[in-house]
Design a protein around this motif. Structure first.
Motif, PDB file in Angstrom:
ATOM      1  N   ILE A   1       0.845  -1.162   0.031  1.00  0.00           N
ATOM      2  CA  ILE A   1       0.078  -0.078   0.007  1.00  0.00           C
ATOM      3  C   ILE A   1       0.994   1.279  -0.058  1.00  0.00           C
ATOM      4  CG2 ILE A   1      -1.658   1.477   1.413  1.00  0.00           C
ATOM      5  CD1 ILE A   1      -2.744  -1.004  -0.084  1.00  0.00           C
ATOM      6  N   GLY A   2       1.702   1.355   0.740  1.00  0.00           N
ATOM      7  CA  GLY A   2       2.987   2.336   1.022  1.00  0.00           C
ATOM      8  C   GLY A   2       3.481   2.623  -0.505  1.00  0.00           C
ATOM      9  N   VAL A   3       3.843   1.751  -1.283  1.00  0.00           N
ATOM     10  CA  VAL A   3       4.416   1.574  -2.618  1.00  0.00           C
ATOM     11  C   VAL A   3       3.317   2.277  -3.497  1.00  0.00           C
ATOM     12  CG1 VAL A   3       5.357   0.716  -4.788  1.00  0.00           C
ATOM     13  CG2 VAL A   3       6.145   0.086  -2.444  1.00  0.00           C
ATOM     14  N   ALA A   4       2.001   1.726  -3.189  1.00  0.00           N
ATOM     15  CA  ALA A   4       1.051   2.443  -4.362  1.00  0.00           C
ATOM     16  C   ALA A   4       0.738   3.763  -4.033  1.00  0.00           C
ATOM     17  CB  ALA A   4      -0.284   1.562  -4.143  1.00  0.00           C
ATOM     18  N   VAL A   5       0.755   4.155  -2.746  1.00  0.00           N
ATOM     19  CA  VAL A   5       0.521   5.622  -2.534  1.00  0.00           C
ATOM     20  C   VAL A   5       1.613   6.546  -2.904  1.00  0.00           C
ATOM     21  CG1 VAL A   5       0.392   7.053  -0.423  1.00  0.00           C
ATOM     22  CG2 VAL A   5      -0.862   5.041  -0.467  1.00  0.00           C
ATOM     23  N   THR A   6       2.723   6.069  -2.943  1.00  0.00           N
ATOM     24  CA  THR A   6       3.929   6.608  -3.437  1.00  0.00           C
ATOM     25  C   THR A   6       3.891   6.914  -5.105  1.00  0.00           C
ATOM     26  OG1 THR A   6       5.497   4.863  -3.615  1.00  0.00           O
ATOM     27  CG2 THR A   6       5.450   6.466  -1.715  1.00  0.00           C
ATOM     28  N   ALA A   7       2.924   6.218  -5.619  1.00  0.00           N
ATOM     29  CA  ALA A   7       2.998   6.084  -7.168  1.00  0.00           C
ATOM     30  C   ALA A   7       1.866   7.201  -7.455  1.00  0.00           C
ATOM     31  CB  ALA A   7       2.549   4.767  -7.772  1.00  0.00           C
ATOM     32  N   ILE A   8       1.102   7.626  -6.585  1.00  0.00           N
ATOM     33  CA  ILE A   8      -0.112   8.537  -6.885  1.00  0.00           C
ATOM     34  C   ILE A   8       0.425   9.971  -7.269  1.00  0.00           C
ATOM     35  CG2 ILE A   8      -2.230   9.827  -5.820  1.00  0.00           C
ATOM     36  CD1 ILE A   8      -2.636   7.271  -4.368  1.00  0.00           C
ATOM     37  N   ARG A   9       0.212  10.549  -8.062  1.00  0.00           N
ATOM     38  CA  ARG A   9       0.748  11.622  -8.629  1.00  0.00           C
ATOM     39  C   ARG A   9       0.692  12.953  -7.532  1.00  0.00           C
ATOM     40  NH1 ARG A   9      -1.089  13.939 -14.380  1.00  0.00           N
ATOM     41  NH2 ARG A   9      -0.250  11.745 -14.751  1.00  0.00           N
ATOM     42  N   ALA A  10      -0.124  12.896  -6.739  1.00  0.00           N
ATOM     43  CA  ALA A  10      -0.011  13.912  -5.825  1.00  0.00           C
ATOM     44  C   ALA A  10       0.932  13.639  -4.729  1.00  0.00           C
ATOM     45  CB  ALA A  10      -1.720  14.161  -5.280  1.00  0.00           C
ATOM     46  N   SER A  11       1.081  12.636  -4.352  1.00  0.00           N
ATOM     47  CA  SER A  11       2.271  12.301  -3.309  1.00  0.00           C
ATOM     48  C   SER A  11       3.515  12.234  -4.125  1.00  0.00           C
ATOM     49  CB  SER A  11       1.846  10.860  -2.624  1.00  0.00           C
ATOM     50  OG  SER A  11       2.102   9.743  -3.483  1.00  0.00           O
ATOM     51  N   ARG A  12       3.578  12.112  -5.111  1.00  0.00           N
ATOM     52  CA  ARG A  12       4.620  12.012  -6.259  1.00  0.00           C
ATOM     53  C   ARG A  12       5.185  13.386  -6.106  1.00  0.00           C
ATOM     54  NH1 ARG A  12       3.815   8.554 -11.027  1.00  0.00           N
ATOM     55  NH2 ARG A  12       3.068  10.667 -11.988  1.00  0.00           N
ATOM     56  N   ALA A  13       4.535  14.363  -6.260  1.00  0.00           N
ATOM     57  CA  ALA A  13       4.837  15.756  -6.235  1.00  0.00           C
ATOM     58  C   ALA A  13       5.652  16.355  -5.314  1.00  0.00           C
ATOM     59  CB  ALA A  13       3.517  16.581  -6.491  1.00  0.00           C
ATOM     60  N   ARG A  14       5.255  15.640  -3.795  1.00  0.00           N
ATOM     61  CA  ARG A  14       5.532  16.092  -2.495  1.00  0.00           C
ATOM     62  C   ARG A  14       6.905  15.480  -2.192  1.00  0.00           C
ATOM     63  NH1 ARG A  14      -0.263  15.489   0.245  1.00  0.00           N
ATOM     64  NH2 ARG A  14      -0.837  17.554  -0.658  1.00  0.00           N
ATOM     65  N   MET A  15       7.276  14.267  -2.952  1.00  0.00           N
ATOM     66  CA  MET A  15       8.545  13.647  -2.755  1.00  0.00           C
ATOM     67  C   MET A  15       9.752  13.960  -3.390  1.00  0.00           C
ATOM     68  SD  MET A  15       7.063   9.478  -2.431  1.00  0.00           S
ATOM     69  CE  MET A  15       8.601   9.142  -1.873  1.00  0.00           C
ATOM     70  N   SER A  16      10.910  13.745  -3.319  1.00  0.00           N
ATOM     71  CA  SER A  16      11.914  14.073  -3.924  1.00  0.00           C
ATOM     72  C   SER A  16      12.029  12.685  -5.066  1.00  0.00           C
ATOM     73  CB  SER A  16      13.091  14.141  -3.311  1.00  0.00           C
ATOM     74  OG  SER A  16      13.773  12.717  -2.776  1.00  0.00           O
ATOM     75  N   ARG A  17      12.405  13.172  -5.981  1.00  0.00           N
ATOM     76  CA  ARG A  17      12.828  12.116  -7.056  1.00  0.00           C
ATOM     77  C   ARG A  17      13.660  10.855  -6.597  1.00  0.00           C
ATOM     78  NH1 ARG A  17      12.005   9.636 -11.712  1.00  0.00           N
ATOM     79  NH2 ARG A  17      13.511   9.172 -12.989  1.00  0.00           N
ATOM     80  N   GLU A  18      14.658  11.199  -5.580  1.00  0.00           N
ATOM     81  CA  GLU A  18      15.319  10.158  -5.168  1.00  0.00           C
ATOM     82  C   GLU A  18      14.600   9.281  -4.186  1.00  0.00           C
ATOM     83  OE1 GLU A  18      16.305  13.283  -5.410  1.00  0.00           O
ATOM     84  OE2 GLU A  18      17.803  13.188  -6.890  1.00  0.00           O
ATOM     85  N   ALA A  19      13.868   9.783  -3.344  1.00  0.00           N
ATOM     86  CA  ALA A  19      13.160   9.089  -2.595  1.00  0.00           C
ATOM     87  C   ALA A  19      12.000   8.213  -3.058  1.00  0.00           C
ATOM     88  CB  ALA A  19      12.424  10.073  -1.464  1.00  0.00           C
ATOM     89  N   TRP A  20      11.370   8.900  -4.403  1.00  0.00           N
ATOM     90  CA  TRP A  20      10.291   7.786  -5.053  1.00  0.00           C
ATOM     91  C   TRP A  20      11.038   6.844  -5.707  1.00  0.00           C
ATOM     92  CZ3 TRP A  20      10.229   6.821 -10.264  1.00  0.00           C
ATOM     93  CH2 TRP A  20       8.676   6.245 -10.473  1.00  0.00           C
ATOM     94  N   TYR A  21      12.327   7.289  -6.306  1.00  0.00           N
ATOM     95  CA  TYR A  21      13.057   6.024  -6.898  1.00  0.00           C
ATOM     96  C   TYR A  21      13.337   4.757  -5.886  1.00  0.00           C
ATOM     97  CZ  TYR A  21      16.406   4.379 -10.522  1.00  0.00           C
ATOM     98  OH  TYR A  21      16.891   3.443 -11.382  1.00  0.00           O
ATOM     99  N   PHE A  22      13.963   5.523  -4.828  1.00  0.00           N
ATOM    100  CA  PHE A  22      14.590   4.572  -3.850  1.00  0.00           C
ATOM    101  C   PHE A  22      13.316   3.490  -3.368  1.00  0.00           C
ATOM    102  CE2 PHE A  22      14.806   3.594   0.789  1.00  0.00           C
ATOM    103  CZ  PHE A  22      15.950   2.987   0.912  1.00  0.00           C
ATOM    104  N   VAL A  23      12.052   4.174  -3.000  1.00  0.00           N
ATOM    105  CA  VAL A  23      10.920   3.328  -2.668  1.00  0.00           C
ATOM    106  C   VAL A  23      10.784   2.243  -3.929  1.00  0.00           C
ATOM    107  CG1 VAL A  23       8.499   3.432  -2.353  1.00  0.00           C
ATOM    108  CG2 VAL A  23      10.020   5.014  -1.164  1.00  0.00           C
ATOM    109  N   HIS A  24      10.625   2.821  -4.983  1.00  0.00           N
ATOM    110  CA  HIS A  24      10.109   1.586  -6.172  1.00  0.00           C
ATOM    111  C   HIS A  24      11.484   0.566  -6.497  1.00  0.00           C
ATOM    112  CE1 HIS A  24       6.921   4.209  -6.503  1.00  0.00           C
ATOM    113  NE2 HIS A  24       6.160   3.463  -7.170  1.00  0.00           N
ATOM    114  N   LEU A  25      12.613   1.079  -6.248  1.00  0.00           N
ATOM    115  CA  LEU A  25      13.551  -0.003  -6.604  1.00  0.00           C
ATOM    116  C   LEU A  25      13.324  -1.020  -5.356  1.00  0.00           C
ATOM    117  CD1 LEU A  25      16.878   1.894  -7.525  1.00  0.00           C
ATOM    118  CD2 LEU A  25      15.432   0.241  -8.882  1.00  0.00           C
TER     119      LEU A  25
END
Length: 131
Positions: A22-46
């Protein structure tokens, strides 16, 4: 007694992985992605990809679902191969094919206003490029 403890541990593990999914899915949502740094988003998905690979290896190595049914085991492996092959084809194969067929390069960068730029791209056969 041990059966109940085993069921409880299995439920807790399942619940833990469900929360991570669920945490990975939430970070994939565009609104939450805009609040995260690209590095953090990339880290979560890797790490999500790593979890899928490790979970797959765990299922085959110590899981009891595929011990007695080799057909189910081969089917499960085939599903992972198809999914992984599709990901590689889309993420690696298609960009390599596209760039070999239509090598694009930046022709010009024009300042349109304060903080606004236009990038003009050229390449071979640009009118046939459909994105």
């Amino acid at each position: 007694r041990w059966g109940r403890l085993r069921r409880k541990l299995r439920y807790q593990t399942w619940k833990s992985w469900w929360h991570r999914l669920i945490g990975v899915a939430v970070t994939a949502i565009r609104a939450s992605r805009a609040r995260m740094s690209r590095e953090a988003w990339y880290f979560v998905h890797l790490y999500a990809y790593l979890a899928v690979v490790l979970g797959f290896a765990h299922q085959l190595a110590v899981g009891t679902d595929f011990v007695d049914d080799p057909l189910a085991r081969y089917g499960w492996v085939a599903l992972y191969v198809v999914a992984g092959g599709s990901s590689l084809a889309w993420r690696v194969g298609w960009p390599l094919w596209f760039n070999a067929r239509h090598p694009l390069r930046a022709a010009d960068v024009v300042t349109e206003g304060p903080g606004v730029f236009s990038l003009y791209v050229t390449g071979s056969d640009p009118d046939r490029v459909r994105l």
